[in-house]
Design a protein around this motif. Structure first.
Motif, short mmCIF file in Angstrom:
data_model
loop_
_atom_site.label_atom_id
_atom_site.label_comp_id
_atom_site.label_asym_id
_atom_site.label_seq_id
_atom_site.Cartn_x
_atom_site.Cartn_y
_atom_site.Cartn_z
N HIS A 102 49.84 34.68 22.40
CA HIS A 102 48.49 34.23 22.06
C HIS A 102 48.41 33.86 20.58
O HIS A 102 48.61 34.71 19.72
CB HIS A 102 47.47 35.33 22.37
CG HIS A 102 47.34 35.61 23.83
ND1 HIS A 102 47.46 36.87 24.36
CD2 HIS A 102 47.13 34.79 24.87
CE1 HIS A 102 47.31 36.80 25.66
NE2 HIS A 102 47.11 35.55 26.00
N ALA A 103 48.10 32.60 20.32
CA ALA A 103 47.89 32.16 18.94
C ALA A 103 46.54 32.67 18.43
O ALA A 103 46.36 32.87 17.23
CB ALA A 103 47.94 30.64 18.86
N HIS A 104 45.60 32.88 19.35
CA HIS A 104 44.26 33.36 19.03
C HIS A 104 43.88 34.41 20.07
O HIS A 104 44.54 34.56 21.10
CB HIS A 104 43.25 32.21 19.08
CG HIS A 104 43.60 31.07 18.19
ND1 HIS A 104 43.38 31.09 16.84
CD2 HIS A 104 44.19 29.87 18.45
CE1 HIS A 104 43.79 29.96 16.30
NE2 HIS A 104 44.30 29.20 17.26
N THR A 105 42.79 35.09 19.82
CA THR A 105 42.29 36.09 20.76
C THR A 105 41.94 35.43 22.10
O THR A 105 41.48 34.30 22.14
CB THR A 105 41.03 36.76 20.19
OG1 THR A 105 41.36 37.32 18.91
CG2 THR A 105 40.51 37.85 21.09
N GLU A 106 42.17 36.17 23.20
CA GLU A 106 41.76 35.73 24.53
C GLU A 106 41.00 36.86 25.19
O GLU A 106 41.36 38.04 25.06
CB GLU A 106 42.97 35.38 25.41
CG GLU A 106 42.56 34.96 26.81
CD GLU A 106 43.73 34.69 27.75
OE1 GLU A 106 43.48 34.41 28.93
OE2 GLU A 106 44.89 34.77 27.31
N PHE A 107 39.92 36.50 25.89
CA PHE A 107 39.13 37.46 26.66
C PHE A 107 39.17 37.03 28.11
O PHE A 107 39.12 35.84 28.41
CB PHE A 107 37.67 37.48 26.19
CG PHE A 107 37.52 37.89 24.75
CD1 PHE A 107 37.44 39.21 24.39
CD2 PHE A 107 37.47 36.92 23.76
CE1 PHE A 107 37.31 39.58 23.06
CE2 PHE A 107 37.33 37.26 22.43
CZ PHE A 107 37.26 38.60 22.08
N LEU A 108 39.24 38.00 29.03
CA LEU A 108 39.27 37.69 30.45
C LEU A 108 38.37 38.67 31.19
O LEU A 108 38.37 39.87 30.90
CB LEU A 108 40.70 37.79 30.99
CG LEU A 108 40.87 37.41 32.46
CD1 LEU A 108 42.13 36.59 32.64
CD2 LEU A 108 40.89 38.63 33.35
N TYR A 109 37.58 38.14 32.14
CA TYR A 109 36.70 38.94 32.99
C TYR A 109 37.02 38.61 34.44
O TYR A 109 36.97 37.44 34.84
CB TYR A 109 35.22 38.61 32.69
CG TYR A 109 34.26 39.24 33.68
CD1 TYR A 109 33.95 40.59 33.60
CD2 TYR A 109 33.68 38.49 34.69
CE1 TYR A 109 33.09 41.18 34.50
CE2 TYR A 109 32.82 39.07 35.61
CZ TYR A 109 32.52 40.41 35.50
OH TYR A 109 31.67 40.99 36.40
N VAL A 110 37.35 39.62 35.24
CA VAL A 110 37.67 39.42 36.65
C VAL A 110 36.36 39.37 37.44
O VAL A 110 35.64 40.37 37.53
CB VAL A 110 38.58 40.55 37.20
CG1 VAL A 110 38.88 40.31 38.67
CG2 VAL A 110 39.87 40.65 36.39
N ILE A 111 36.07 38.19 38.00
CA ILE A 111 34.85 38.01 38.79
C ILE A 111 35.03 38.67 40.16
O ILE A 111 34.15 39.38 40.64
CB ILE A 111 34.52 36.52 38.96
CG1 ILE A 111 34.24 35.89 37.59
CG2 ILE A 111 33.34 36.32 39.91
CD1 ILE A 111 34.15 34.38 37.61
N GLU A 112 36.18 38.39 40.78
CA GLU A 112 36.47 39.02 42.08
C GLU A 112 37.96 38.98 42.32
O GLU A 112 38.66 38.09 41.84
CB GLU A 112 35.72 38.35 43.23
CG GLU A 112 36.08 36.90 43.46
CD GLU A 112 35.26 36.26 44.57
OE1 GLU A 112 34.83 36.98 45.50
OE2 GLU A 112 35.06 35.05 44.52
N GLY A 113 38.45 39.98 43.04
CA GLY A 113 39.86 40.03 43.41
C GLY A 113 40.61 41.11 42.66
O GLY A 113 40.03 41.88 41.88
#
Length: 160
Positions: A102-113
């Motif tokens: 990652h060159a920059h920050t990443e955010f991830l939110y699991v909607i489903e699964g």
């Protein structure tokens, strides 16, 4: 409860069991003589500015693009601001991310699964934040999974 991460201070929860009883005394109603009428609005409400905003109605007009190299995921790049992008991603079971840093920050939110990220099982409602410079070597969809990812491309890959 798990201990707080390093650098995060927590305070004990306050108890609010003892709510005081309301006062039982009454006071006479004030004299309700009419006063001056409230003044009418003299100016129309301000129209909100959209400068600096990216508001997208995600429908069929936002195209799906391939996501990753294995053909098992697709994404809609839904919004962008200050070089950051928001992607709605749908991945089939067995989708595996291409390893990257990652060159920059990443955010991830699991909607489903259900998926596994860096060896940690994740499910609906779970989130991660990956710091700039972190190596992303393992993400796998265990079931059909939908997630939102917010990230910034390296400057040499930004297209406007």
């Amino acid at each position: 409860m798990a201990p707080a991460p390093p650098g995060v201070r927590t305070a004990p929860l306050e108890r609010h069991d003892a709510v005081p009883e309301p006062a039982t005394t009454t006071t006479p109603a004030p004299d309700l003589a009419p006063g001056p009428a409230p003044s009418p609005r003299t100016a129309a409400p301000e129209t909100p500015s959209l400068e600096g905003w990216s508001i997208v109605h995600v429908d069929d007009s936002v195209p799906w693009i391939p996501w990753g190299s294995d053909g098992k995921a697709r994404a809609r790049l839904t919004a962008r601001a200050d070089g950051y992008l928001m992607a709605l991603v749908e991945a089939e079971p067995g989708y595996v991310t291409d390893p990257h840093t990652h060159a920059h920050t990443e955010f991830l939110y699991v909607i489903e699964g259900d998926c596994v990220n860096q060896g940690v099982p994740m499910t609906t409602g779970d989130v991660f934040a990956a710091a700039a410079g972190s190596r992303h070597s393992h993400f796998e969809a265990l079931t059909p999974v939908r997630y939102l990812s917010v990230f910034k491309l390296p400057q040499d890959r930004e297209d406007g």
